[in-house]
Write a protein that holds these residues in place. Structure first.
Motif, PDB file in Angstrom:
ATOM      1  N   ARG A 168       0.837  -1.209   0.000  1.00  9.74           N
ATOM      2  CA  ARG A 168       0.000   0.000   0.000  1.00  9.74           C
ATOM      3  C   ARG A 168       0.868   1.254   0.000  1.00  9.74           C
ATOM      4  O   ARG A 168       0.584   2.217  -0.707  1.00  9.74           O
ATOM      5  N   LEU A 169       1.913   1.229   0.791  1.00  6.32           N
ATOM      6  CA  LEU A 169       2.813   2.383   0.829  1.00  6.32           C
ATOM      7  C   LEU A 169       3.488   2.594  -0.519  1.00  6.32           C
ATOM      8  O   LEU A 169       3.636   3.726  -0.984  1.00  6.32           O
ATOM      9  N   ASN A 170       3.869   1.513  -1.165  1.00  6.35           N
ATOM     10  CA  ASN A 170       4.480   1.609  -2.486  1.00  6.35           C
ATOM     11  C   ASN A 170       3.489   2.182  -3.491  1.00  6.35           C
ATOM     12  O   ASN A 170       3.841   2.988  -4.361  1.00  6.35           O
ATOM     13  N   SER A 171       2.230   1.778  -3.365  1.00  4.87           N
ATOM     14  CA  SER A 171       1.201   2.319  -4.263  1.00  4.87           C
ATOM     15  C   SER A 171       0.970   3.793  -4.007  1.00  4.87           C
ATOM     16  O   SER A 171       0.759   4.580  -4.940  1.00  4.87           O
ATOM     17  N   LEU A 172       1.023   4.194  -2.750  1.00  3.72           N
ATOM     18  CA  LEU A 172       0.856   5.617  -2.437  1.00  3.72           C
ATOM     19  C   LEU A 172       1.991   6.447  -3.018  1.00  3.72           C
ATOM     20  O   LEU A 172       1.778   7.567  -3.497  1.00  3.72           O
ATOM     21  N   VAL A 173       3.193   5.920  -2.987  1.00  2.00           N
ATOM     22  CA  VAL A 173       4.325   6.633  -3.594  1.00  2.00           C
ATOM     23  C   VAL A 173       4.105   6.781  -5.097  1.00  2.00           C
ATOM     24  O   VAL A 173       4.373   7.834  -5.694  1.00  2.00           O
TER      25      VAL A 173
END
Length: 581
Positions: A378-383
């Protein structure tokens, strides 16, 4: 034309009569002298023994001397009537001495003088005195009191001359009144024009000062493209570019937004506006590529005259170099930070995958690693979204992966994940869900929307506040998600920029609540991609309510159901109720 009342008449200035007293008297005396010479030469008469002639000539002489030496401008005007009245009396005596000459005709000049300069009183006095002198002379001659060679002369000429004097006096007086009325009107109009001119000059000065006070350049052009006026900011801009103050607008070094292509003369903003286009907030670069350059925002307006024709073109130039640099620096920072975050995130994802592949891993540890993997993804997608938010390029556009999803369960999982954060601020969360809230959505993206809404409801809520979440299908075949909090709320002005990228309300910029200003912008983009809507209802001190509606089915795949035949309907009925077959 009706004459104006006496009170509206302009007062007769002393200079109107006093400055010309001597000149008028000299002309009259010259005419009398000329007639006297003609009478003496042609009639060969000796007039020295005529008392009337002697008194008349003497009176004319003394009146002429008085007209030359008396300061008429320093005495009351009514005393100036003495001069033409004495002239009339003197001419009457001269005519008594020589009735057959033109001395009687000369009376018309002092009569006109009186009627013109002294109004009704002058007209009556002049015409009356002239008539009395003429009629008295005729009566004396008829009675033989004054013997004369012309004693047999008919009285008709004298009577006719008297009536002529009365008529001339009346006409001159009436004309004089009309002229005075026109003079009063002209003076009033002159004062009005002077006042209007003064106001126009004041307005022009005020407008020029206002133009010079503004911080952006203002240029006014006529219909030929020539510069009419410009303000101080325009001259300062030209000075920074190293150009003279009188540089015409079409000579400005203007470039398109690519900073390379110069603007052709036929493509200048004012030419485009005159051609029917609208130029409002167009971006150009000004200044040669090897010298000082600015980014300017250009707005052009056309001013019409009273006949609705084109009169002027006004060009407003605003230096937006600082704003452009700030946006560029912000985007560069976002890009740099996003790339810097991607490297450690990729490493974390790789090691979590390796750890999950390890044999003999305890179930508890595997569950925790799965949670870590999910949140890292999820964090990677937010980036990735952060990178996409800085660019509107189609290559960076967000895409959806739709599948059937239980929206109620999705919201429940989001609440469970965020409860620890709510517990730190003693905020209670109440969930009200309905059955059958399934929809074809991108569960990951929709979860991102719900996470953003819940995160904002906690961050901007008061300590010990409440959050209410409802999920339910609607009659329009949509699923509605409503998040309501008891926080500080927002004003209408703050709500205007709520969905703009990197926007944060003025009331929270200096607070301890941190944020990027991207959450709602990305959430709206996700909802719009789903074909739904997102609305905000908020007031300061009342809290905020956000309503998200997404279709339960993919609008791109929805097709009309085929028409059902009676046999198919009957078959379905049989299948549904086998006991009735």
């Amino acid at each position: 034309m009706q004459s104006s009342p006496v009170r509206d008449r302009a007062p007769v200035s002393s200079s109107r009569f006093g400055d010309s007293v001597f000149r008028s008297q000299v002309f009259l005396a010259g005419a009398i002298g000329l007639i006297t010479c003609i009478t003496v030469v042609l009639s060969e008469r000796d007039l020295s023994d005529s008392p009337a002639f002697f008194l008349g000539i003497t009176a004319i002489l003394w009146v002429t001397i008085a007209a030359a030496v008396v300061p008429w401008l320093s005495i009351p005007q009514r005393w100036q009537m003495v001069v033409p009245l004495l002239d009339i009396a003197a001419l009457g005596l001269l005519r008594m001495a020589v009735p057959e000459t033109g001395f009687g005709v000369l009376m018309v000049f002092p009569v006109i003088w009186l009627a013109t300069s002294f109004g009704r009183l002058g007209a009556v006095a002049g015409a009356g005195l002239a008539s009395v002198m003429l009629l008295t002379q005729t009566l004396l001659l008829e009675l033989g009191v004054m013997p004369s060679p012309a004693a047999t002369t008919s009285p008709i000429p004298a009577i006719s001359l008297a009536f002529s004097q009365i008529f001339v006096a009346g006409v001159v007086y009436t004309t004089s009144r009309r002229v005075d009325s026109q003079r009063v009107l002209l003076r009033r109009q002159t004062r009005m024009l002077e006042a209007a001119l003064t106001r126009a000059r004041i307005q022009e000065t005020t407008l020029r000062e206002a133009f010079d006070a503004v911080q952006f350049a203002v240029i006014s052009l006529d219909m030929t493209g020539a510069t009419v006026t410009n303000n101080r900011a325009t001259r300062a801009l030209l000075a920074e570019l190293g150009l003279p103050d009188d540089t015409p607008w079409h000579r400005f070094p203007l470039y398109h937004a690519d900073k390379i292509t110069p603007v052709a003369p036929g493509d200048f903003p004012h030419v485009r506006v005159l051609g029917g286009e609208e130029v409002d907030g167009a971006t150009y670069w000004i200044g040669h590529r090897t010298a000082t350059r600015f980014t300017i925002d250009v707005t052009v307006r056309v001013i019409h005259d009273e006949q609705a024709g084109l009169d002027r073109v006004v060009i407003v130039l605003r230096d937006v170099s600082a704003e452009v640099r700030a946006i560029t620096d912000r985007d560069d920072l976002v890009t740099s930070m996003s790339h810097e975050l991607r490297t450690p995130l990729s490493s974390v994802l790789g090691y979590i995958d390796l750890a999950l592949e390890t044999d003999g891993l305890p179930d508890d540890a595997r569950d925790m690693l799965n949670i870590a993997l999910t949140n890292t993804e999820r964090l990677n997608s937010l980036v990735t979204d952060l990178l996409a938010a800085r660019s509107s390029s189609p290559a960076n556009a967000m895409s959806l992966s739709r599948a059937s999803c239980d929206v109620s369960r999705l919201v429940h999982e989001s609440i469970d994940a965020i409860r620890p954060m709510a517990g730190e601020r003693l905020i209670s969360i109440r969930l009200d869900v309905a059955e059958a809230a399934d929809a074809e959505v991108d569960s990951f993206r929709l979860r991102q929307v719900v996470d953003n809404l819940l995160s904002n409801a906690i961050k901007y809520n008061r300590i010990g506040g409440r959050i209410s979440v409802t999920v339910a299908p609607t009659e329009s075949d949509q699923v509605e998600i409503v998040v309501t909090d008891t926080g500080r709320g927002m004003s209408l002005e703050e709500q205007k920029g709520l969905f703009e990228r990197f926007y944060r309300a003025e009331s929270v910029r200096g607070s301890t609540v941190h944020g990027t200003g991207l959450g709602l912008s990305i959430s709206r983009e996700i909802v719009v991609l789903h074909g739904g809507t997102i609305e905000v209802d908020s007031e300061p001190g009342r809290g905020t309510q956000v309503t998200v509606c997404v279709p339960r089915h993919d609008p791109a795949r929805r097709v009309e159901a085929p028409a059902t035949s009676p046999s198919t309907t009957a078959a379905r009925a049989v299948d549904h109720h086998p006991e009735e077959s």
